[in-house]
Design a protein around this motif. Structure first.
Motif, PDB file in Angstrom:
ATOM      1  N   GLY A 116       0.931  -1.052   0.137  1.00 17.46           N
ATOM      2  CA  GLY A 116      -0.242  -0.095   0.106  1.00 17.46           C
ATOM      3  C   GLY A 116       0.478   1.533  -0.476  1.00 17.46           C
ATOM      4  O   GLY A 116       1.882   1.162  -0.233  1.00 17.46           O
ATOM      5  N   PRO A 117       0.013   2.213   0.381  1.00 15.77           N
ATOM      6  CA  PRO A 117       0.620   3.767  -0.002  1.00 15.77           C
ATOM      7  C   PRO A 117       1.569   3.878   1.165  1.00 15.77           C
ATOM      8  O   PRO A 117       1.148   3.469   2.156  1.00 15.77           O
ATOM      9  CB  PRO A 117      -0.611   4.200   0.309  1.00 15.77           C
ATOM     10  N   GLU A 118       3.077   4.940   1.374  1.00 18.11           N
ATOM     11  CA  GLU A 118       3.797   4.908   2.338  1.00 18.11           C
ATOM     12  C   GLU A 118       3.285   5.418   3.263  1.00 18.11           C
ATOM     13  O   GLU A 118       2.660   6.551   3.445  1.00 18.11           O
ATOM     14  CB  GLU A 118       5.176   5.955   1.307  1.00 18.11           C
ATOM     15  N   VAL A 119       3.772   5.544   4.580  1.00 15.51           N
ATOM     16  CA  VAL A 119       3.437   6.337   5.538  1.00 15.51           C
ATOM     17  C   VAL A 119       4.434   7.314   5.980  1.00 15.51           C
ATOM     18  O   VAL A 119       5.480   7.369   5.341  1.00 15.51           O
ATOM     19  CB  VAL A 119       3.530   5.224   7.317  1.00 15.51           C
ATOM     20  N   THR A 120       3.920   8.605   6.081  1.00 13.09           N
ATOM     21  CA  THR A 120       4.189   9.728   6.049  1.00 13.09           C
ATOM     22  C   THR A 120       4.429  10.275   7.970  1.00 13.09           C
ATOM     23  O   THR A 120       3.140   9.718   8.317  1.00 13.09           O
ATOM     24  CB  THR A 120       3.854  10.643   5.457  1.00 13.09           C
ATOM     25  N   ALA A 121       4.864  11.063   7.794  1.00  9.23           N
ATOM     26  CA  ALA A 121       4.683  12.130   9.377  1.00  9.23           C
ATOM     27  C   ALA A 121       3.662  12.742  10.035  1.00  9.23           C
ATOM     28  O   ALA A 121       3.345  13.007  10.891  1.00  9.23           O
ATOM     29  CB  ALA A 121       6.467  12.777   9.389  1.00  9.23           C
ATOM     30  N   GLU A 122       2.697  13.282   8.410  1.00  9.14           N
ATOM     31  CA  GLU A 122       1.577  14.219   8.391  1.00  9.14           C
ATOM     32  C   GLU A 122       0.358  12.889   8.864  1.00  9.14           C
ATOM     33  O   GLU A 122      -1.004  13.347   8.533  1.00  9.14           O
ATOM     34  CB  GLU A 122       1.392  15.061   7.618  1.00  9.14           C
ATOM     35  N   SER A 123       0.870  10.920   8.583  1.00  5.83           N
ATOM     36  CA  SER A 123      -0.422  10.797   8.195  1.00  5.83           C
ATOM     37  C   SER A 123      -1.321  10.417   9.515  1.00  5.83           C
ATOM     38  O   SER A 123      -0.892  10.343  10.923  1.00  5.83           O
ATOM     39  CB  SER A 123       0.436   9.343   7.537  1.00  5.83           C
ATOM     40  N   THR A 124      -2.122   9.817   9.467  1.00  2.00           N
ATOM     41  CA  THR A 124      -3.278   9.463  10.216  1.00  2.00           C
ATOM     42  C   THR A 124      -3.407   7.695  10.038  1.00  2.00           C
ATOM     43  O   THR A 124      -4.301   7.594   8.689  1.00  2.00           O
ATOM     44  CB  THR A 124      -4.610   9.945  10.241  1.00  2.00           C
ATOM     45  N   VAL A 125      -2.612   6.973  11.049  1.00  2.00           N
ATOM     46  CA  VAL A 125      -2.696   6.121  10.755  1.00  2.00           C
ATOM     47  C   VAL A 125      -4.399   4.998  10.930  1.00  2.00           C
ATOM     48  O   VAL A 125      -4.674   5.020  12.279  1.00  2.00           O
ATOM     49  CB  VAL A 125      -1.777   5.423  11.315  1.00  2.00           C
ATOM     50  N   THR A 126      -4.924   3.809  10.624  1.00  2.42           N
ATOM     51  CA  THR A 126      -5.068   2.817  11.492  1.00  2.42           C
ATOM     52  C   THR A 126      -4.765   1.626  11.418  1.00  2.42           C
ATOM     53  O   THR A 126      -3.865   0.985  11.047  1.00  2.42           O
ATOM     54  CB  THR A 126      -6.351   2.703  10.815  1.00  2.42           C
ATOM     55  N   VAL A 127      -4.346   0.879  12.547  1.00  2.00           N
ATOM     56  CA  VAL A 127      -3.126  -0.043  12.972  1.00  2.00           C
ATOM     57  C   VAL A 127      -3.486  -1.033  14.202  1.00  2.00           C
ATOM     58  O   VAL A 127      -4.551  -0.158  14.762  1.00  2.00           O
ATOM     59  CB  VAL A 127      -2.141   0.433  13.729  1.00  2.00           C
ATOM     60  N   HIS A 128      -3.575  -2.129  14.157  1.00  2.25           N
ATOM     61  CA  HIS A 128      -3.768  -2.794  15.185  1.00  2.25           C
ATOM     62  C   HIS A 128      -2.303  -3.667  15.900  1.00  2.25           C
ATOM     63  O   HIS A 128      -1.330  -3.437  14.957  1.00  2.25           O
ATOM     64  CB  HIS A 128      -3.837  -4.665  14.818  1.00  2.25           C
ATOM     65  N   THR A 157       5.923   7.470  16.546  1.00  2.00           N
ATOM     66  CA  THR A 157       6.416   8.672  15.061  1.00  2.00           C
ATOM     67  C   THR A 157       8.134   9.136  14.520  1.00  2.00           C
ATOM     68  O   THR A 157       7.973   8.971  13.306  1.00  2.00           O
ATOM     69  CB  THR A 157       5.902  10.006  15.584  1.00  2.00           C
ATOM     70  N   GLU A 158       8.480   8.596  14.728  1.00  3.54           N
ATOM     71  CA  GLU A 158      10.065   7.852  14.305  1.00  3.54           C
ATOM     72  C   GLU A 158       9.298   6.832  13.421  1.00  3.54           C
ATOM     73  O   GLU A 158      10.408   6.485  12.101  1.00  3.54           O
ATOM     74  CB  GLU A 158      11.146   8.456  15.172  1.00  3.54           C
ATOM     75  N   GLY A 159       9.176   5.697  13.964  1.00  8.17           N
ATOM     76  CA  GLY A 159       9.187   4.670  13.410  1.00  8.17           C
ATOM     77  C   GLY A 159       8.683   3.942  12.522  1.00  8.17           C
ATOM     78  O   GLY A 159       8.905   3.228  11.655  1.00  8.17           O
ATOM     79  N   LEU A 160       7.436   4.617  12.657  1.00 11.74           N
ATOM     80  CA  LEU A 160       6.378   4.490  10.947  1.00 11.74           C
ATOM     81  C   LEU A 160       6.132   5.111  10.335  1.00 11.74           C
ATOM     82  O   LEU A 160       6.113   4.067   8.779  1.00 11.74           O
ATOM     83  CB  LEU A 160       5.024   4.519  11.698  1.00 11.74           C
ATOM     84  N   PRO A 161       6.573   6.568   9.798  1.00 12.93           N
ATOM     85  CA  PRO A 161       6.410   6.749   8.987  1.00 12.93           C
ATOM     86  C   PRO A 161       7.513   5.715   7.379  1.00 12.93           C
ATOM     87  O   PRO A 161       8.819   5.996   8.377  1.00 12.93           O
ATOM     88  CB  PRO A 161       7.368   8.094   8.706  1.00 12.93           C
ATOM     89  N   GLY A 162       7.792   6.355   6.904  1.00 13.89           N
ATOM     90  CA  GLY A 162       8.793   5.320   5.359  1.00 13.89           C
ATOM     91  C   GLY A 162       8.050   4.189   5.365  1.00 13.89           C
ATOM     92  O   GLY A 162       8.381   2.816   4.814  1.00 13.89           O
ATOM     93  N   GLN A 163       7.155   3.547   6.415  1.00 13.20           N
ATOM     94  CA  GLN A 163       6.274   1.879   5.844  1.00 13.20           C
ATOM     95  C   GLN A 163       5.190   1.880   5.349  1.00 13.20           C
ATOM     96  O   GLN A 163       4.733   3.251   4.776  1.00 13.20           O
ATOM     97  CB  GLN A 163       5.849   1.719   7.803  1.00 13.20           C
ATOM     98  N   THR A 164       4.945   1.343   4.467  1.00 10.49           N
ATOM     99  CA  THR A 164       3.986   0.987   4.316  1.00 10.49           C
ATOM    100  C   THR A 164       2.613   0.305   4.037  1.00 10.49           C
ATOM    101  O   THR A 164       2.761  -0.564   5.545  1.00 10.49           O
ATOM    102  CB  THR A 164       3.853  -0.248   2.592  1.00 10.49           C
ATOM    103  N   VAL A 165       1.257   0.420   4.151  1.00 16.38           N
ATOM    104  CA  VAL A 165       0.336   0.435   4.298  1.00 16.38           C
ATOM    105  C   VAL A 165       0.484  -1.451   4.256  1.00 16.38           C
ATOM    106  O   VAL A 165       0.408  -1.675   2.537  1.00 16.38           O
ATOM    107  CB  VAL A 165      -1.278   0.358   3.884  1.00 16.38           C
ATOM    108  N   GLY A 166      -0.021  -2.138   4.989  1.00 20.67           N
ATOM    109  CA  GLY A 166      -0.184  -3.741   4.489  1.00 20.67           C
ATOM    110  C   GLY A 166       0.524  -3.878   5.031  1.00 20.67           C
ATOM    111  O   GLY A 166       0.834  -6.013   5.271  1.00 20.67           O
ATOM    112  N   SER A 167       1.650  -3.572   6.153  1.00 21.59           N
ATOM    113  CA  SER A 167       3.365  -4.119   6.759  1.00 21.59           C
ATOM    114  C   SER A 167       3.052  -4.161   8.093  1.00 21.59           C
ATOM    115  O   SER A 167       1.800  -3.556   8.642  1.00 21.59           O
ATOM    116  CB  SER A 167       3.860  -2.620   6.165  1.00 21.59           C
TER     117      SER A 167
END
Length: 318
Positions: free
Chosen positions: A224-236, A270-280
């Motif tokens: 999926g798309p890449e997470v950015t520092a400004e993203s709103t994320v849905t996570v488990h 906030t430092e570890g998730l940006p740059g990761q992709t959705v589905g990861s």
């Protein structure tokens, strides 16, 4: 342990769940269903009169904004009745997916009952959740962007029956767990074992010591798309201390968390998730200064100077 100050849009509003489904609060809506076709529900079929009544409801307004509903009062139907106003053009929705919707609701007497557009926050549920049984069939196989008009008779606390008329718009969908290519982790890290539903268990190796620097180890690489520092994320996610004690898990609550990365989060997130992709799925091993530092968590569940380990499934990012 709270990793944020406020709960995100994934939190369900009980009133919305009851009004949309007509189910009692005794129903089990705490866990995500398996990604298979919804079971037969026994919901009664609408009558010819029900279908005609819903066909007579006028919906005006553009997608993406709260619509206006016009209908004759008192409006009643004998069984849940739905009508597609607009077909979606986005991703297809499958059983087990998390579905995000905006909706406006009116009682059969024309009184407005609520609106997520007014609240400024959509609602989410799992497709297949029995608490939302009247939505499972019409939304299975639908696409993001669909607008669905639905009328549902509901029973009040005193036994009286009223009809709720709702217009809902599907704004997004996300898988129930990380999906992608498995990644071989570096040796010596905490090991992760996944349950049948995708929930992780984390084992800390004997003698494992907290690293001086944060470890970000993808376990599954999503497409999926890449997470950015400004993203709103849905996570488990699941979090443990280095002694193996679990202190938090969205899996056990049965609902993913949604929040902005610009919010009040520990710096490891906030430092570890940006740059990761959705589905990861990502393993974070955080030294104390990337977690709750010298003060520990406000609720006292995380002592001062405590390193933490998280396994995070990134389900969506906006």
């Amino acid at each position: 342990m709270n990793i944020r100050i406020t709960s995100g849009a994934a939190a369900l509003v009980l009133g919305a769940a009851l009004a949309l489904s007509g189910c009692s609060s005794d129903g089990d809506s705490e866990t995500a269903p398996s990604p298979s076709a919804p079971a037969e529900t026994g919901i009664p079929e609408p009558s010819t009169e029900d279908v005609a009544a819903l066909d007579a409801v006028t919906v005006t307004g553009d997608p993406g904004a709260e619509p206006t509903l016009e209908f004759s009062t008192p409006f009643t139907v004998s069984a849940p009745t739905s009508r597609v106003i607009d077909e979606g053009t986005g991703p297809e929705i499958a059983a087990g997916n998390q579905v995000t919707i905006n909706f406006v609701q009116f009682m059969g007497d024309g009184t407005k009952a609520g609106s997520t557009w007014e609240q400024g926050q959509p609602e989410s549920f799992y497709l297949g959740d029995p608490s939302y049984e009247v939505l499972n069939e019409p939304l299975t196989g639908a696409q993001v962007g669909q607008r669905l008009l639905i009328a549902n008779p509901v029973q009040g606390a005193e036994g009286e029956t009223a009809t709720v008329v709702s217009l809902l718009e599907v704004t997004g969908t996300a898988p129930a767990r990380a999906e992608g290519e498995a990644v071989e982790p570096a040796e010596g890290l905490p090991t992760v074992t996944l349950g049948d539903d995708g929930a992780p268990s984390i084992e800390i190796p004997e003698g494992y010591e907290a690293p001086a620097e944060m470890v970000v180890q993808p376990l599954i690489k999503g497409t999926g798309p890449e997470v950015t520092a400004e993203s709103t994320v849905t996570v488990h996610y699941t979090g443990v201390m280095l002694d193996g004690t679990q202190f938090d898990s969205s899996w056990e609550r049965g609902t993913p968390a949604t929040f902005p990365l610009t919010g009040d989060l520990i710096s490891g997130w906030t430092e570890g998730l940006p740059g990761q992709t959705v589905g990861s799925q990502v393993l974070l091993v955080l030294p104390a200064d990337k977690a709750y530092g010298e003060e520990g968590s406000q609720d006292g569940s995380i002592p001062p100077n405590t390193p933490l380990v998280f396994v995070i499934d990134i389900l969506d990012a906006q």
